[in-house]
Design an enzyme around this catalytic site. Structure first.
Site, short mmCIF file in Angstrom:
data_model
loop_
_atom_site.label_atom_id
_atom_site.label_comp_id
_atom_site.label_asym_id
_atom_site.label_seq_id
_atom_site.Cartn_x
_atom_site.Cartn_y
_atom_site.Cartn_z
N GLY A 1 -23.86 13.10 35.42
CA GLY A 1 -22.80 12.68 36.08
C GLY A 1 -22.02 13.73 36.41
O GLY A 1 -20.69 13.96 36.27
N PHE B 1 -25.97 11.38 41.21
CA PHE B 1 -26.79 10.34 42.35
C PHE B 1 -25.92 10.51 43.31
O PHE B 1 -25.20 9.79 43.75
CB PHE B 1 -26.58 9.02 41.51
N ASP C 1 -31.70 8.88 39.82
CA ASP C 1 -31.32 7.92 38.99
C ASP C 1 -31.31 8.49 37.48
O ASP C 1 -32.47 8.36 36.85
CB ASP C 1 -32.02 6.54 39.08
N TYR D 1 -8.68 -3.60 31.54
CA TYR D 1 -9.73 -2.33 31.20
C TYR D 1 -10.04 -2.44 29.65
O TYR D 1 -11.07 -2.95 29.27
CB TYR D 1 -9.06 -1.08 31.36
P1 NAD Z 1 -16.93 9.48 39.20
O1 NAD Z 1 -17.24 8.28 40.05
O2 NAD Z 1 -16.42 10.47 39.61
O3 NAD Z 1 -18.27 10.18 38.71
C1 NAD Z 1 -19.54 9.51 38.49
C2 NAD Z 1 -20.63 10.30 38.45
O4 NAD Z 1 -21.65 9.69 38.00
C3 NAD Z 1 -20.99 11.09 39.62
O5 NAD Z 1 -21.52 12.46 39.46
C4 NAD Z 1 -22.25 10.08 40.18
O6 NAD Z 1 -23.10 11.10 41.07
C5 NAD Z 1 -22.86 9.98 38.59
N1 NAD Z 1 -23.66 8.83 38.84
C6 NAD Z 1 -23.48 7.44 39.06
N2 NAD Z 1 -24.48 6.67 38.85
C7 NAD Z 1 -25.70 7.74 38.69
C8 NAD Z 1 -27.00 7.39 38.63
N3 NAD Z 1 -27.41 6.14 38.55
N4 NAD Z 1 -27.99 8.50 38.15
C9 NAD Z 1 -27.16 9.83 38.15
N5 NAD Z 1 -25.83 9.99 38.36
C10 NAD Z 1 -25.23 8.97 38.45
O7 NAD Z 1 -16.39 8.87 37.74
P2 NAD Z 1 -15.45 9.60 36.60
O8 NAD Z 1 -14.00 8.65 36.85
O9 NAD Z 1 -15.32 10.84 36.69
O10 NAD Z 1 -15.91 8.88 35.47
C11 NAD Z 1 -16.77 9.55 34.57
C12 NAD Z 1 -16.61 8.88 33.22
O11 NAD Z 1 -15.11 9.12 32.81
C13 NAD Z 1 -16.92 7.54 32.97
O12 NAD Z 1 -17.26 7.20 31.77
C14 NAD Z 1 -15.32 6.83 33.42
O13 NAD Z 1 -15.18 5.49 32.57
C15 NAD Z 1 -14.73 7.96 32.26
N6 NAD Z 1 -13.30 7.82 32.38
C16 NAD Z 1 -12.50 7.72 33.98
C17 NAD Z 1 -11.19 7.65 33.84
C18 NAD Z 1 -10.60 7.78 35.30
O14 NAD Z 1 -9.49 7.36 35.13
N7 NAD Z 1 -10.96 8.16 36.42
C19 NAD Z 1 -10.52 7.92 32.73
C20 NAD Z 1 -11.16 7.96 31.34
C21 NAD Z 1 -12.55 8.15 31.34
#
Ligand code: NAD
Length: 393
Positions: free
Chosen positions: A48, A74, A111, A235
Site C-alpha cells: 500500500g 493498486f 492485487d 469508526y
Molecule cells: P490510502 O487510500 O491513501 O492508501 C491505500 C493504499 O492501498 C494505496 O497505496 C493503494 O494503492 C493500496 N491498495 C488498495 N487496495 C489494494 C490492493 N488490492 N492491492 C494493492 N494495493 C492496494 O489510505 P490511507 O488513509 O493511507 O490508509 C492506509 C492505512 O492507514 C489504512 O489501514 C487506514 O485504515 C490507516 N489509517 C488511516 C487514517 C486516515 O485518517 N487516513 C488514520 C489512521 C489509520
C-alpha cells in the site's frame, strides 16, 4: 492535455502528474530536513505504498534511512486520453527521486490480496534484496478477493448494534446535515473484518517467512485509527473498528507464529487525516475539518509524513518507545488527548450550515484533499499542457 480537477462526490477522478510529483517532493524535502532515523531498516517492503500513510512510510524509509524499498500498490496507469491515478504518478515521482540518489526502488502494481502478487513480490525480494527487515502494511480497500475460496468480500462503513444519527458534511453540496446510519448486520461486520482485518497481513508475513525472505528480528506494522467518542459510533466501535480490532489479534498471532525469527509485530494508531480512504467515510470530512482548525491553532497539526517520521523515530526504532495497554504505538495523542477533544466537541455541538466555514478549517481540508491528486500545489502551472503518460522507470 490541460488537467483540472474533476471532483465527483468524495473522490477526484483524475490526477495531475506534475502536481503529484511536487507533493511527493514536498514530503521528501520534509524528511531530508529531519535528523536521520537511527537504527532504521535497510530493506523495506511497503504494502500500500503509493498514497497516504504507506507513501509516507516509503519516503521515510528511503530518504530518512537510506533504505531499499519495494512497494506494492493498486493503481491505474495513464493513457493518452485519461490521467493515471494519483498513486501511479506518486510512484513514478518517488522512483525518480530515489533512483537519482542511487536508492533501490521498485514497485509491483496489482492485487496485494492475491497469492500471485505475493509470489511475485517474494521473487523480487530474493533476486534484488535478499530479505526484508521491515514490512509496512498500509492497505485501504473496499473489497478483497479471498485467494483460497475466490469469494469477493466487500467492507461496509456502518455502526454496530444500533442506528446512529449524527451531523455530517457533504463535501459535494457544501452542506452540513444530519444523517442516520443503520446498523450493520452480522454478515456486513464479518465481511468488513475479512477485507480490513488482519488475515491478509498474517498471510503476507507467513508467505515471506516460508520463503526465507523475512530477516531475523524483522519488524512489521499495520495501521489503525482508534479516535474518541465523536468518531467511535462510525469508526472505532463500528464495522471498520471491528476490522481494526482484528489487527490486534493478528499482531499477536504474527509474533507467535514467527517467534523463531524474533519478529516484532505492532499495530500503530495514527491520527485522522485527509486521504483517499478517509474522505469516503461519513462524518470524517466534518470531524477532520474541525480538528484541522483546532490543531493548527494549537500548533499540533501534523500530516502523514510528520506522523510517520515520528512513528519511526519515537516508536518503531526508538530505544525506549512507549506502547499502550494493547501493545500498540500511539501516534495519535495530539488528537485524542482530552483537552483537544473537548475543544472539538464544543465546536461539534455548535456547528451548523451557517457557521461551518467559520468554525471549521474546511479550506485546509479541501486544500489537502486536492493535494492528494496533485492539485493546488504552489509552483505548478495548471493551465499548461502536460503529457498524462508518465511511466515508471
Ligand atoms: P490510502 O487510500 O491513501 O492508501 C491505500 C493504499 O492501498 C494505496 O497505496 C493503494 O494503492 C493500496 N491498495 C488498495 N487496495 C489494494 C490492493 N488490492 N492491492 C494493492 N494495493 C492496494 O489510505 P490511507 O488513509 O493511507 O490508509 C492506509 C492505512 O492507514 C489504512 O489501514 C487506514 O485504515 C490507516 N489509517 C488511516 C487514517 C486516515 O485518517 N487516513 C488514520 C489512521 C489509520
Amino acid at each position: 492535455m490541460v488537467i483540472q480537477p474533476k471532483i465527483r462526490g468524495f473522490i477526484c477522478t483524475n490526477a495531475h502528474p506534475v502536481g503529484c510529483a511536487a507533493h511527493v517532493r514536498e514530503q521528501i524535502d520534509y524528511i531530508k530536513q529531519q535528523p536521520k532515523v537511527a537504527g532504521a531498516p535497510q530493506r523495506v517492503l511497503v504494502i500500500g505504498c503509493s498514497t497516504g500513510y504507506g507513501l509516507a512510510s516509503r519516503i521515510t524509509s528511503a530518504f530518512g534511512a537510506g533504505a531499499k524499498t519495494l512497494g506494492v500498490c493498486f493503481e491505474k496507469e495513464p493513457t493518452e486520453k485519461k490521467t493515471a491515478t494519483a498513486g501511479w504518478y506518486n510512484t513514478a515521482a518517488f522512483h525518480e527521486a530515489a533512483h537519482a540518489e542511487g536508492l533501490y526502488a521498485e514497485t509491483l502494481n496489482g492485487d496485494a490480496f492475491s497469492d500471485e502478487l505475493k509470489a511475485e513480490t517474494i521473487a523480487r525480494i530474493k533476486a534484488e534484496m535478499g530479505q526484508v527487515d521491515l514490512v509496512i502494511y498500509s492497505l485501504a480497500s473496499p473489497k478483497r478477493k479471498d485467494p483460497e475460496s475466490g469469494e469477493v468480500y466487500s467492507s461496509t462503513l456502518k455502526p454496530v448494534g444500533k442506528a446512529y444519527t449524527t451531523k455530517t458534511y457533504d463535501t459535494d453540496k457544501d452542506l452540513v446535515k444530519e444523517i442516520t446510519l443503520e446498523p450493520a448486520n452480522d454478515d456486513e461486520i464479518a465481511n468488513t473484518v475479512k477485507v480490513m482485518g488482519g488475515e491478509d497481513w498474517e498471510r503476507w508475513l507467513k508467505a515471506l517467512a516460508d520463503a526465507g525472505v523475512l530477516a531475523e528480528n524483522a519488524k512489521t506494522t499495520a495501521y489503525t485509527y482508534i479516535g474518541k467518542e465523536l468518531t467511535w459510533p462510525i469508526y472505532g466501535h463500528a464495522t471498520i473498528g471491528k476490522a481494526k480490532e482484528d489487527l490486534d489479534r493478528a499482531a499477536a498471532a504474527i509474533r507467535g507464529d514467527h517467534s523463531d525469527l524474533n519478529v516484532e509485530a505492532y499495530v500503530s494508531s495514527l491520527k485522522a487525516l485527509v486521504t483517499q480512504a478517509s474522505s469516503a467515510i461519513p462524518v470524517m470530512p466534518l470531524y477532520i475539518s474541525l480538528i484541522y482548525g483546532v490543531m493548527k491553532e494549537e500548533g499540533t497539526h501534523e500530516g502523514c509524513i510528520e506522523q510517520i517520521y515520528r512513528l519511526f523515530t519515537e516508536g518503531l526504532y526508538a530505544d525506549n518507545a512507549v506502547l499502550d495497554e494493547a501493545g500498540r504505538f500511539r501516534m495519535d495523542g495530539k488528537e485524542t488527548n482530552p483537552e483537544t477533544q473537548a475543544k472539538i466537541k464544543a465546536l461539534w455541538d455548535q456547528v451548523t450550515q451557517e457557521n461551518f466555514h467559520e468554525l471549521a478549517d474546511y479550506e485546509g481540508y479541501h486544500a489537502d484533499f486536492l493535494k492528494l491528486f496533485g492539485f493546488g500545489m504552489a509552483g505548478v502551472d495548471y493551465d499548461a499542457d502536460v503529457d498524462p503518460v508518465v511511466l515508471w522507470s
